[in-house]
Design a protein around this motif. Sequence first.
Motif, PDB file in Angstrom:
ATOM      1  N   THR A  86       2.896  -4.390  19.275  1.00 37.86           N
ATOM      2  CA  THR A  86       3.067  -3.632  20.416  1.00 37.86           C
ATOM      3  C   THR A  86       2.888  -2.086  19.873  1.00 37.86           C
ATOM      4  O   THR A  86       2.476  -1.200  20.741  1.00 37.86           O
ATOM      5  CB  THR A  86       4.865  -3.698  20.764  1.00 37.86           C
ATOM      6  N   VAL A  87       3.307  -1.563  18.654  1.00 37.79           N
ATOM      7  CA  VAL A  87       2.982  -0.240  18.478  1.00 37.79           C
ATOM      8  C   VAL A  87       1.710  -0.073  18.032  1.00 37.79           C
ATOM      9  O   VAL A  87       1.177   0.845  18.711  1.00 37.79           O
ATOM     10  CB  VAL A  87       3.812  -0.364  16.936  1.00 37.79           C
ATOM     11  N   GLN A  88       0.904  -0.968  17.635  1.00 28.97           N
ATOM     12  CA  GLN A  88      -0.469  -1.026  17.476  1.00 28.97           C
ATOM     13  C   GLN A  88      -1.270  -0.678  19.000  1.00 28.97           C
ATOM     14  O   GLN A  88      -2.226   0.224  18.995  1.00 28.97           O
ATOM     15  CB  GLN A  88      -1.246  -2.314  16.822  1.00 28.97           C
ATOM     16  N   ALA A  89      -0.864  -1.445  19.875  1.00 22.16           N
ATOM     17  CA  ALA A  89      -1.394  -1.222  21.230  1.00 22.16           C
ATOM     18  C   ALA A  89      -1.277   0.038  21.628  1.00 22.16           C
ATOM     19  O   ALA A  89      -2.132   0.727  22.607  1.00 22.16           O
ATOM     20  CB  ALA A  89      -0.913  -2.317  22.182  1.00 22.16           C
ATOM     21  N   ALA A  90      -0.047   0.819  21.314  1.00 18.19           N
ATOM     22  CA  ALA A  90       0.352   2.268  21.979  1.00 18.19           C
ATOM     23  C   ALA A  90      -0.385   3.338  21.271  1.00 18.19           C
ATOM     24  O   ALA A  90      -0.409   4.331  21.607  1.00 18.19           O
ATOM     25  CB  ALA A  90       1.732   2.294  22.138  1.00 18.19           C
ATOM     26  N   ARG A  91      -0.953   3.084  19.910  1.00 15.13           N
ATOM     27  CA  ARG A  91      -1.255   4.135  19.017  1.00 15.13           C
ATOM     28  C   ARG A  91      -3.050   4.525  19.749  1.00 15.13           C
ATOM     29  O   ARG A  91      -3.569   3.352  19.980  1.00 15.13           O
ATOM     30  CB  ARG A  91      -1.593   3.551  17.661  1.00 15.13           C
ATOM     31  N   PRO A  92      -3.329   5.640  19.526  1.00 21.60           N
ATOM     32  CA  PRO A  92      -4.254   6.029  19.821  1.00 21.60           C
ATOM     33  C   PRO A  92      -5.665   5.621  18.905  1.00 21.60           C
ATOM     34  O   PRO A  92      -6.697   5.280  19.378  1.00 21.60           O
ATOM     35  CB  PRO A  92      -4.647   7.595  19.844  1.00 21.60           C
ATOM     36  N   ARG A  93      -5.138   5.282  17.655  1.00 28.42           N
ATOM     37  CA  ARG A  93      -6.363   4.603  16.757  1.00 28.42           C
ATOM     38  C   ARG A  93      -5.324   3.684  15.899  1.00 28.42           C
ATOM     39  O   ARG A  93      -4.232   4.048  15.486  1.00 28.42           O
ATOM     40  CB  ARG A  93      -6.948   5.650  15.683  1.00 28.42           C
ATOM     41  N   PRO A  94      -5.704   2.528  16.055  1.00 31.94           N
ATOM     42  CA  PRO A  94      -4.888   1.430  15.304  1.00 31.94           C
ATOM     43  C   PRO A  94      -4.650   1.620  13.910  1.00 31.94           C
ATOM     44  O   PRO A  94      -5.631   2.139  13.166  1.00 31.94           O
ATOM     45  CB  PRO A  94      -5.593   0.222  15.599  1.00 31.94           C
ATOM     46  N   TYR A  95      -3.488   1.347  13.371  1.00 28.39           N
ATOM     47  CA  TYR A  95      -3.234   1.447  11.854  1.00 28.39           C
ATOM     48  C   TYR A  95      -4.082   0.548  11.069  1.00 28.39           C
ATOM     49  O   TYR A  95      -4.316  -0.620  11.552  1.00 28.39           O
ATOM     50  CB  TYR A  95      -1.618   1.077  11.634  1.00 28.39           C
ATOM     51  N   ALA A  96      -4.576   1.225  10.069  1.00 28.16           N
ATOM     52  CA  ALA A  96      -5.689   0.316   9.389  1.00 28.16           C
ATOM     53  C   ALA A  96      -5.334   0.189   7.879  1.00 28.16           C
ATOM     54  O   ALA A  96      -6.100  -0.524   7.086  1.00 28.16           O
ATOM     55  CB  ALA A  96      -7.007   1.035   9.567  1.00 28.16           C
ATOM     56  N   GLY A  97      -4.220   0.587   7.437  1.00 25.29           N
ATOM     57  CA  GLY A  97      -3.899   0.496   6.050  1.00 25.29           C
ATOM     58  C   GLY A  97      -3.196  -0.895   5.772  1.00 25.29           C
ATOM     59  O   GLY A  97      -3.200  -1.776   6.613  1.00 25.29           O
ATOM     60  N   GLN A  98      -2.598  -1.082   4.433  1.00 25.64           N
ATOM     61  CA  GLN A  98      -1.934  -2.122   4.061  1.00 25.64           C
ATOM     62  C   GLN A  98      -0.572  -2.460   4.594  1.00 25.64           C
ATOM     63  O   GLN A  98      -0.024  -1.441   4.549  1.00 25.64           O
ATOM     64  CB  GLN A  98      -1.859  -2.071   2.473  1.00 25.64           C
ATOM     65  N   LEU A  99      -0.437  -3.466   5.146  1.00 25.20           N
ATOM     66  CA  LEU A  99       0.934  -3.698   5.841  1.00 25.20           C
ATOM     67  C   LEU A  99       1.487  -5.075   5.688  1.00 25.20           C
ATOM     68  O   LEU A  99       0.743  -5.955   5.717  1.00 25.20           O
ATOM     69  CB  LEU A  99       0.759  -3.446   7.238  1.00 25.20           C
ATOM     70  N   THR A 100       2.702  -4.891   4.908  1.00 26.37           N
ATOM     71  CA  THR A 100       3.120  -6.331   4.706  1.00 26.37           C
ATOM     72  C   THR A 100       4.553  -6.349   5.480  1.00 26.37           C
ATOM     73  O   THR A 100       5.403  -5.233   5.697  1.00 26.37           O
ATOM     74  CB  THR A 100       3.531  -6.641   3.345  1.00 26.37           C
ATOM     75  N   LEU A 101       4.792  -7.544   6.109  1.00 25.72           N
ATOM     76  CA  LEU A 101       6.252  -7.810   6.768  1.00 25.72           C
ATOM     77  C   LEU A 101       7.225  -8.490   5.753  1.00 25.72           C
ATOM     78  O   LEU A 101       6.625  -9.535   5.522  1.00 25.72           O
ATOM     79  CB  LEU A 101       5.821  -8.529   8.069  1.00 25.72           C
TER      80      LEU A 101
END
Length: 162
Positions: A86-101
């Motif tokens: 949801t957050v990625q879809a709303a961002r002007p440029r997708p987050y491209a960093g290291q992400l862990t859940l």
Amino acid sequence: MTLLVSTEPPPPGSAIVNACDGSDASLWALDRAMTEAEAHRLPLHVLAVVNPSPTGYPPGMADLVQESVQRLTASMSDGLRRAVATVQAARPRPYAGQLTLHVLLGNVVDVLLRAADGRHTLVLGTRGNGGFTRLLLGSVSTAAVHHAGCPVLVVPAPVEEP
């Protein structure tokens, strides 16, 4: 973007830690955490914390509820994935960093404070899914501001334009 889901706490090291419970406030905070992680070129650890038994289990009950805990963990993992999407879809440029859940079990405040200890920044919303909407800060964000072992960024709701 690397997307991993873990039931273990984040590994030690400098990182941005974000608390996400799926509320609007936590989604705004997740967006800001992504911005902070990019700006500082740090990994981002997004945590969903749930306490399956706030008062503890009577003797012998832990084994009986294990299946429910596993379903709860799976549901929280799915919720975190949807929050990121949801957050990625709303961002002007997708987050491209290291992400862990990370889906963690335990007292929300205790788990977040341990996960944030020594980190670059803990990012969270003003209020989560609790029921006291009249409060300016929820109990988790208040505890984090007063007790976290790292800087805390509390993200307010966006200003609504008239």
